[in-house]
Each structure stands twice: as C-alpha cells, then as structure tokens.
Scaffold this active site. Sequence first.
Site, PDB file in Angstrom:
ATOM      1  N   GLU A 438      -4.984   7.500 -10.823  1.00  0.00           N
ATOM      2  CA  GLU A 438      -4.009   8.604 -10.770  1.00  0.00           C
ATOM      3  C   GLU A 438      -3.480   8.805  -9.358  1.00  0.00           C
ATOM      4  O   GLU A 438      -3.312   9.935  -8.899  1.00  0.00           O
ATOM      5  CB  GLU A 438      -4.615   9.912 -11.290  1.00  0.00           C
ATOM      6  CG  GLU A 438      -4.637  10.043 -12.777  1.00  0.00           C
ATOM      7  CD  GLU A 438      -3.357   9.641 -13.457  1.00  0.00           C
ATOM      8  OE1 GLU A 438      -2.267   9.885 -12.895  1.00  0.00           O
ATOM      9  OE2 GLU A 438      -3.440   9.047 -14.532  1.00  0.00           O
TER      10      GLU A 438
HETATM   11  C1  LIG Z   1     -11.074   2.487 -14.577  1.00  0.00           C
HETATM   12  C2  LIG Z   1      -9.618   2.493 -14.296  1.00  0.00           C
HETATM   13  C3  LIG Z   1      -8.753   3.137 -15.183  1.00  0.00           C
HETATM   14  C4  LIG Z   1      -7.372   3.119 -14.951  1.00  0.00           C
HETATM   15  N1  LIG Z   1      -6.516   3.679 -15.873  1.00  0.00           N
HETATM   16  C5  LIG Z   1      -5.182   3.453 -15.753  1.00  0.00           C
HETATM   17  C6  LIG Z   1      -4.272   3.808 -16.799  1.00  0.00           C
HETATM   18  O1  LIG Z   1      -4.653   4.369 -17.836  1.00  0.00           O
HETATM   19  N2  LIG Z   1      -2.964   3.516 -16.625  1.00  0.00           N
HETATM   20  C7  LIG Z   1      -2.482   2.899 -15.521  1.00  0.00           C
HETATM   21  O2  LIG Z   1      -1.287   2.652 -15.454  1.00  0.00           O
HETATM   22  N3  LIG Z   1      -3.316   2.562 -14.500  1.00  0.00           N
HETATM   23  C8  LIG Z   1      -4.641   2.824 -14.594  1.00  0.00           C
HETATM   24  N4  LIG Z   1      -5.500   2.444 -13.582  1.00  0.00           N
HETATM   25  C9  LIG Z   1      -4.951   1.857 -12.379  1.00  0.00           C
HETATM   26  C10 LIG Z   1      -5.037   2.793 -11.196  1.00  0.00           C
HETATM   27  O3  LIG Z   1      -4.141   3.865 -11.351  1.00  0.00           O
HETATM   28  C11 LIG Z   1      -4.793   1.963  -9.942  1.00  0.00           C
HETATM   29  O4  LIG Z   1      -5.963   1.174  -9.755  1.00  0.00           O
HETATM   30  C12 LIG Z   1      -4.496   2.812  -8.729  1.00  0.00           C
HETATM   31  O5  LIG Z   1      -3.228   3.397  -8.859  1.00  0.00           O
HETATM   32  C13 LIG Z   1      -4.529   2.012  -7.410  1.00  0.00           C
HETATM   33  O6  LIG Z   1      -3.781   0.838  -7.514  1.00  0.00           O
HETATM   34  P1  LIG Z   1      -4.451  -0.548  -7.099  1.00  0.00           P
HETATM   35  O7  LIG Z   1      -5.737  -0.659  -7.843  1.00  0.00           O
HETATM   36  O8  LIG Z   1      -3.476  -1.630  -7.317  1.00  0.00           O
HETATM   37  O9  LIG Z   1      -4.781  -0.402  -5.591  1.00  0.00           O
HETATM   38  P2  LIG Z   1      -3.775  -0.705  -4.362  1.00  0.00           P
HETATM   39  O10 LIG Z   1      -2.452  -0.073  -4.638  1.00  0.00           O
HETATM   40  O11 LIG Z   1      -3.811  -2.156  -4.073  1.00  0.00           O
HETATM   41  O12 LIG Z   1      -4.482   0.121  -3.199  1.00  0.00           O
HETATM   42  C14 LIG Z   1      -5.629  -0.369  -2.487  1.00  0.00           C
HETATM   43  C15 LIG Z   1      -5.907   0.589  -1.336  1.00  0.00           C
HETATM   44  O13 LIG Z   1      -4.766   0.641  -0.468  1.00  0.00           O
HETATM   45  C16 LIG Z   1      -4.309   1.967  -0.300  1.00  0.00           C
HETATM   46  N5  LIG Z   1      -2.849   1.999  -0.290  1.00  0.00           N
HETATM   47  C17 LIG Z   1      -2.003   1.370  -1.130  1.00  0.00           C
HETATM   48  N6  LIG Z   1      -0.728   1.646  -0.785  1.00  0.00           N
HETATM   49  C18 LIG Z   1      -0.763   2.463   0.266  1.00  0.00           C
HETATM   50  C19 LIG Z   1       0.216   3.096   1.086  1.00  0.00           C
HETATM   51  N7  LIG Z   1       1.509   2.980   0.824  1.00  0.00           N
HETATM   52  N8  LIG Z   1      -0.201   3.856   2.102  1.00  0.00           N
HETATM   53  C20 LIG Z   1      -1.509   4.028   2.344  1.00  0.00           C
HETATM   54  N9  LIG Z   1      -2.485   3.463   1.619  1.00  0.00           N
HETATM   55  C21 LIG Z   1      -2.125   2.684   0.596  1.00  0.00           C
HETATM   56  C22 LIG Z   1      -4.839   2.745  -1.499  1.00  0.00           C
HETATM   57  O14 LIG Z   1      -5.024   4.118  -1.193  1.00  0.00           O
HETATM   58  C23 LIG Z   1      -6.157   2.043  -1.779  1.00  0.00           C
HETATM   59  O15 LIG Z   1      -7.152   2.596  -0.972  1.00  0.00           O
HETATM   60  C24 LIG Z   1      -6.875   2.491 -13.792  1.00  0.00           C
HETATM   61  C25 LIG Z   1      -7.758   1.877 -12.897  1.00  0.00           C
HETATM   62  C26 LIG Z   1      -9.092   1.843 -13.153  1.00  0.00           C
HETATM   63  C27 LIG Z   1      -9.997   1.089 -12.210  1.00  0.00           C
END
Ligand SMILES: Cc1cc2nc3c(=O)[nH]c(=O)nc-3n(C[C@H](O)[C@H](O)[C@H](O)COP(=O)(O)OP(=O)(O)OC[C@H]3O[C@@H](n4cnc5c(N)ncnc54)[C@H](O)[C@@H]3O)c2cc1C
Length: 596
Positions: A438
């Site tokens: 989220e």
């Molecule tokens: C158990 C689980 C359930 C989930 N459920 C859903 C769901 O129902 N629907 C759905 O669509 N998604 C879902 N997700 C996905 C989840 O919303 C994403 O994992 C989350 O938004 C982070 O994206 P990412 O994993 O690609 O991390 P990344 O975007 O790669 O981020 C990695 C790190 O970099 C940091 N970061 C990234 N961009 C920036 C920036 N611009 N500035 C500063 N810091 C940054 C982040 O804070 C984080 O610490 C789920 C994930 C999990 C693990």
Amino acid sequence: MSYQSPVADILYSLKHVAGFDEAIQSGLFGDLDVETAASVIAEAGRFATEVIAPLDRVGDEVGARCENGAVFTPPGFREAYRQWASAGWAGVTASTEYGGMGLPHSVNFACGEIWNGASMGFALCPLLTEGAIGALNAYGGEALRSTYLSRMVSGEWTGTMNLTEPQAGSDLNAVKTRAERAADGTYRVFGQKIFITYGEHDMADNIVHLVLARLPDAPPGTRGLSLFLVPKFLVEADGSLGARNDVRCASIEHKMGIHASPTCVMIYGDAGGAKGWLVGEENRGLAAMFVMMNSARLGVGMQGVAIGERALQRALAYARERRQGRSAKGGAGMSPIIEHPDVQRMLMTMKALVQAARGISHLTAVAIDRSFHAPSAEERAAAAERAALLTPVAKAFSSDIGDEVASLGVQVHGGMGYIEETGAAQHMRDSRIAAIYEGANGVQAIDLVQRKLPLSGGAVAAREIAGMRAIASEVAARGEAGFGATAGILLEAIDALEQATVYMREALGADPASALSGASAYLRLFGLALGGACLAKAGLAAQDQAARGDETQRGRVGLARFFAEKLAPAAPGLARSIQSGAAALAPYETILAETA
Ligand SMILES: Cc1cc2nc3c(=O)[nH]c(=O)nc-3n(C[C@H](O)[C@H](O)[C@H](O)COP(=O)(O)OP(=O)(O)OC[C@H]3O[C@@H](n4cnc5c(N)ncnc54)[C@H](O)[C@@H]3O)c2cc1C
C-alpha cells in the site's frame, strides 16, 4: 494465548481522542446513536475472538496452497468467511441501497483492527474488497454498480486491487498491462500482475478484479492508466454466474508471514483477452484506484495497531507467568519477569505505541467521515484535507509501530520468542509487510512532505500542530502530578515538529534532496508528537472521569506520562537529523563502494 478484541480501548479512543461520539451526537450520521455504533464494534469483537482468532495459528502453519490454478485457503477459513459474510460484516460502511449497514467509516476501521488482530491473513480479503467497493461506488457506472455492488457488499463476491507488475512497484508509470477496446463496448485485458492479495481463493463464488492497464493510444506514464473491472466468472444478464473469464492464477508466493493470505501471480488474457469493463473514464484510472488505495492505506495502518495489540497481549501474559532472577520486590524464589524494570519498559513501550497509533488512526478515520458528512462544503473540504494529511502518518507510523511492538513482543519472550510455538514470532513475521505494501513507508513519508505539507499553503499542517499544542497546554494548565513532565516534553516535541515543518517547506523549494532524505524522520516526528498528544488527550479525559469519582481509567494518565517522558524525547533528535539535510548522504557512492 487467546486474543481478546480490545473493544473497550477502541471505544475509549474513538470517543475521547477522536471525538467520534461527539460527531454522532451532533447528528453527523443521521439517526445513528452512540450505543448502536458501540454495539456493532462490540459484536465484531465477540465474533473475531470466538470465530476468527482461533484460525490464526492454522492459517500460519498450513497457509494457502495453489494447485493447478486453484487456491485453497487453510482449514476453517472458508466456513469462517461465510459466517462472517452472512452476518453482514462485508457491508459495514456500504450504502443500504446495496444491502450495506451504511455505518460511518470510523466503525468500519475499528472493526478492521478487530479482524486483523484476530487474523491478519483472514482480514486482508475484506480489506481489499472494501477498497474495491469504494472505487466502484465512486467511479463505476450504473450498470457496473447494479451488477456487482450488492454481491460484494453481501460478501458473496470479493474484490482485488491489481496494480503491481514485476517492473512496476512503487512506480506505476511503468505499468505495461494493456487493454484493447472491443466492438461491444467492453475491453480485453492482457498482461501479468504480481503480488495480488486474494487474487484467487475458495472462500467466495466470484472474484472482482480491479486492474490498472493501458489502452493502445494512452499517453505514457500514470496519465495513461485506465481502470478495468475483470470478473473471474462473467456475470449473465440475470445475475447468475456464466463462463470463466480469461484470467488465472499462475502461482502464489511463499512469504515471510500472512501465510493464510494468498499472494497471487495473475495472468490476464493468454487465451484471447480477459473481458473487462471500464471503471470511470479512460486514462483516469489512477483517480479511481486512489479511492481504493486511500481506504486501504488507513486499513493497513490499522493492521499495525492490530498486530501490535495482539503482540502486547501475548507478551504481557508471558511476562506475568515466566519467572527469572529476583526483582527488587523480593519474595520467595524467582520473580515473574514483569517485575524487572527493563521488561516493564518493553511492555509499557508496546502499550504506549499501540495506543498512540490507534489514536492517530482514529483521528484519520473521523476526518474521513467528516469529509463526507459535515454539514457545510467548507467543513467537508477542511476535513478532507485533514484526512489527506493524516493518512500517510496513520499508514506509516502505525505499521512501523506494528513491527517494533511485535519485535519487542519477541524480546519479552526471550529465547521462547524465537521459537514458533509461542506465536510471538508469527506476529513479527505477519506485521512486517504492512510497512511495505500500500505504498512503502518511505514513499508515504515523501507523500507527507511533498504533497501534504503544502496543502492550503501549509495551513492544514499548521492547524494540526496547533491542535497538539492546545492539548499539551491543557495538560500544563491542569498541573496534575500524575502527568509528571508530560506537558513540557510534549511542548518540546511539538516545537521540534514545528521547526522541522518550516525547514521542510523551505527545503522542498531550495534543496529537494534534503527534504526527501529527511522525510521518514519527519513522518516519525509527526507521529511521535501527534501520538503523544493523543495519549495526553485520553489522559485528560481519564482525569475528568476520576474527578467524577470513576478511577477506572487512571492508567491512561500514567501511559501519557510514560510516552512523554520515555519516548517523546526522541523528537528534538529527529528534528536535528532532519535539519542536517542531505550532506551526510552525498558521498554515499564512495562509502558504499567499499562494501563488496
Ligand atoms: C504480501 C504482499 C501483498 C501485496 N498485495 C498487493 C495487491 O493486492 N495489489 C497490488 O497491486 N500490489 C500488492 N503488493 C505489492 C506492493 O504494493 C508492492 O510490493 C509495494 O508497492 C512496493 O513495490 P516493490 O515491491 O516493487 O518495491 P520497490 O518499488 O522496488 O521499492 C523498493 C524500495 O525502494 C523504495 N523506493 C522505491 N521508489 C522510491 C522513491 N521514488 N523514493 C524513495 N524510495 C523509493 C521503497 O520505499 C522500498 O523501500 C503486495 C506485496 C506483497 C509482498
């Protein structure tokens, strides 16, 4: 150790911290009365304690499993979900037009804490469905609303939120899932979504996916995203379920926690295109998705509160039983570990942080309610801005708290905390995701600083800070001994927040890297100052009660004092860290290059 839904604490916080009862009494919700709202929350508490909480362990141990695209929830989940749905819990806030209870969001968020405290793996399904109901209600056309809403509000069908793709996590500009217009006015959706919570399961008859995708002629970036409703089973004109749509679950993830909640890889359109219907306007999908995300963000904050509360209950029970060493109290043999000051510190920290996060979350929930129901447009707009300011704080502060408290819970158990059979470790594993999904907490912090502090030229944040100051001043004016140094330390924390706010607003224009590098510390500082004010407000109410001869809530004064004297002194340090800007980060490449 069984979980007891903390109904009394929730009601106290809603009433005395967030002003919910006052809102009801002022007629904000028509003829709803305080007793009815309280009885709904109490009934949720009973249901969660008796029906859901006993499934938490089996949910963790057995988990969801996927076989040939079908997903099976752990034993007991399907029956509990059906019982939960038939009791009407999927429709707490939904309009009565669709069979909902039409109750305030505050009641629903309170229930959300209760479901999550009982089993976070179970509660995720309703959390996502609620968001989908909200988005459809706000943006879906009449035909979509009449086909889907009443079945989702009854809990017969559940909802999902499909944003994430392998290359598109925090940055939705990178979404590639595509949609094509079909001749009959519907769309065909093609692509892969990952991490989709309850994307496939066996608890409900149909699953309504809300999917962000891009039309062929869409502009690049998030301005080119549209939102589509893609049901698992197509719905016939008479409302019955028809053919299976071209969407399937390829696999589920093996996760650190929330094992009961299936996290699915979803494939759309590999057999000619998944049939989808547009929600809202083409290329305006993100606006509709935001309705879902905002509700889900506070919902995730409540997860932090919920798991923190459950971890506290477990740790407290253990600390009363486990005997080691001899405390200053003396007595025969070894003392219960709760008699050691360091264990008291941990338990008090857990309780203070949970109640602070609950207060912040309830303030946010009531602001959301006021944004819909306040009598004048001006009041509604002001409440919406307050909710917008507080939502990232409620989400990130509370989910961080959930992690910290769950970790302290493990520590209170000593070595047994590290052993799965005590259950303390499960809370730590479950809570960890709330700071990530989220909108990762770092991204929430940036949202707070970049988009929320500038609201109404800074007046929204200034009003919030003035509110905290009024509470601290009231504590000072009363001068009751039980509060100790609360007033002075809270005022220092609020001063620190005010200075950091001025710094942030200037840095945003002049030195954005400094503003961004301090965003997480700023959010924490905001949470500490506001959380301290919430506890002080609860303490003031308890003092009023004591003056009327009811001493039962006295502990709240002491808890406010503990928070102020033991936790809030971090505030000036955070302000200092924020104001040091990004200079210390500048050589990160050189410094990190030394790590293999
Ligand atoms: C158990 C689980 C359930 C989930 N459920 C859903 C769901 O129902 N629907 C759905 O669509 N998604 C879902 N997700 C996905 C989840 O919303 C994403 O994992 C989350 O938004 C982070 O994206 P990412 O994993 O690609 O991390 P990344 O975007 O790669 O981020 C990695 C790190 O970099 C940091 N970061 C990234 N961009 C920036 C920036 N611009 N500035 C500063 N810091 C940054 C982040 O804070 C984080 O610490 C789920 C994930 C999990 C693990």
